[in-house]
Design an enzyme around this catalytic site. Structure first.
Site, mmCIF file in Angstrom:
data_model
loop_
_atom_site.group_PDB
_atom_site.id
_atom_site.type_symbol
_atom_site.label_atom_id
_atom_site.label_comp_id
_atom_site.label_asym_id
_atom_site.label_seq_id
_atom_site.Cartn_x
_atom_site.Cartn_y
_atom_site.Cartn_z
ATOM 1 N N LYS A 66 20.937 -2.562 17.808
ATOM 2 C CA LYS A 66 21.649 -1.527 18.931
ATOM 3 C C LYS A 66 23.315 -1.561 18.739
ATOM 4 O O LYS A 66 23.787 -2.428 18.339
ATOM 5 C CB LYS A 66 21.345 -1.531 20.240
ATOM 6 C CG LYS A 66 19.916 -0.877 20.318
ATOM 7 C CD LYS A 66 19.657 -0.862 21.790
ATOM 8 C CE LYS A 66 17.864 0.014 21.764
ATOM 9 N NZ LYS A 66 17.228 -0.109 23.175
ATOM 10 N N ARG A 115 10.752 -5.917 21.144
ATOM 11 C CA ARG A 115 10.785 -4.601 20.164
ATOM 12 C C ARG A 115 12.016 -4.781 19.253
ATOM 13 O O ARG A 115 12.813 -4.642 19.580
ATOM 14 C CB ARG A 115 10.804 -3.324 21.262
ATOM 15 C CG ARG A 115 10.901 -2.157 20.205
ATOM 16 C CD ARG A 115 10.898 -0.970 21.177
ATOM 17 N NE ARG A 115 10.733 0.554 20.343
ATOM 18 C CZ ARG A 115 11.565 0.851 19.513
ATOM 19 N NH1 ARG A 115 12.765 0.605 19.548
ATOM 20 N NH2 ARG A 115 11.572 1.925 19.163
HETATM 21 C C1 9MG Z 1 12.333 4.042 21.538
HETATM 22 N N1 9MG Z 1 13.128 2.916 22.001
HETATM 23 C C2 9MG Z 1 14.322 2.716 21.527
HETATM 24 N N2 9MG Z 1 14.908 1.636 22.031
HETATM 25 C C3 9MG Z 1 13.909 1.013 22.963
HETATM 26 C C4 9MG Z 1 13.977 0.109 24.002
HETATM 27 O O1 9MG Z 1 14.960 -0.570 24.194
HETATM 28 N N3 9MG Z 1 12.568 0.113 24.583
HETATM 29 C C5 9MG Z 1 11.798 1.065 24.512
HETATM 30 N N4 9MG Z 1 10.747 0.524 25.339
HETATM 31 N N5 9MG Z 1 11.739 1.861 23.530
HETATM 32 C C6 9MG Z 1 12.891 1.978 22.875
#
Ligand code: 9MG
Length: 283
Positions: free
Chosen positions: A225, A259
């Site tokens: 990010k 994730r």
């Molecule tokens: C789709 N998406 C992009 N960033 C995310 C995050 O931090 N958490 C979740 N659940 N989905 C995300």
């Protein structure tokens, strides 16, 4: 305090939460897979999903609508056009396939095509979304976001980010349970970078254990990010080290699912953490 959840139920899959789970990200947005026609895009996305599973992903998250800061939404028909060919080829993947969407019609189509988790950055707030998930046996990730992707990073403001995120997630859990979605199907996520400054992100990170107190397993998604990019040298590729650090810190603070885009590297980093923790028991 609620008992720690030991299992996440995703359709017929039961994921045991006795170690941190890794969710691998597959984007089928034009900026990720822009070269070639739709069939090639689906083939490339499927190959990528299979590669991430080989690298050790416990589940895969497929998204066809960008949610990065400033992104415009797309119609459901466009999202389905990108998503369905990919999903149709992954029924035999062997791990749960999650679909990152906010739209009930996309949720229903994805579930019919074999998705066993819905990852909703709006926490099932769209009319009909709770019902779309409740009618199935899929898991769902309820994420916190202040605002919407197009404008969320303009001026995020909280009086107390941890209290507000926690209260929001508790309310959405109650709504999900009232709609008939069992606890074992729920995951919660503070939504790093979704209507948050860098300071908000770090305050949430430091207090993930307080978010965990709500009950369902916490997912953390900080991989690649821009808020990490701002702390490091280089572009998205240079964010790997920062993403690994963020994943490890999140797990140390209580996240039970991370994730990530870089599954193999994350697995290796988590292996070091697991060894370090096991060595404590040897003393
Ligand atoms: C789709 N998406 C992009 N960033 C995310 C995050 O931090 N958490 C979740 N659940 N989905 C995300």
């Amino acid at each position: 305090m609620p008992e720690t959840q030991s299992v996440l139920r995703c359709g017929d899959f039961r994921l045991v939460l006795d170690h941190p789970l890794v969710m691998g990200v597959v984007n089928v947005t034009p900026d990720s897979f822009s070269d070639g026609g739709r069939y090639l895009d689906a083939g490339a996305a499927q190959a990528h999903a299979r590669r991430l599973v080989e690298e050790g992903a416990d589940l895969i998250d497929i998204g066809a609508e960008s949610s990065r800061p400033g992104a415009e939404g797309i119609p459901a028909a466009e999202e389905l056009l990108r998503l369905m060919p990919v999903l149709e080829g992954l029924r035999d993947l062997g791990v749960p396939v999650s679909v990152d969407t906010t739209k009930p019609e996309v949720m229903r189509a994805a579930i019919a095509a074999g998705a066993t988790m819905i990852n909703d950055i709006t926490a099932l707030r769209a009319p009909g979304a709770l019902e779309a998930v409740a009618a199935s046996g899929t898991a769902v990730c309820l994420m916190h976001m202040q605002g919407e992707p197009r404008t969320m990073q303009r001026e995020p403001h909280y009086d107390d980010v941890v209290v507000e995120v926690k209260a929001f997630l508790a309310t959405r859990i109650a709504a999900a349970e009232a709609a008939g979605i069992a606890r074992e199907r729920l995951v919660i996520d503070p939504g790093f970078g979704f209507g948050k400054t860098g300071e908000h992100n770090f305050e949430l990170l430091r207090n993930l254990d307080r978010i965990s107190e709500i009950g369902p397993p916490v997912m953390a998604g900080w991989s690649r990010k821009s808020s990490l990019g701002a702390l490091t040298d280089g572009g998205p590729g240079g964010r790997l080290a920062a993403s690994l650090a963020a994943a490890l810190l999140a797990v140390q603070h209580g996240a039970r699912i991370v994730r990530v885009h870089d599954v193999a590297a994350t697995r290796n980093a988590l292996a070091v953490l697991a060894a370090a923790e096991a060595s404590r028991g040897d003393q």
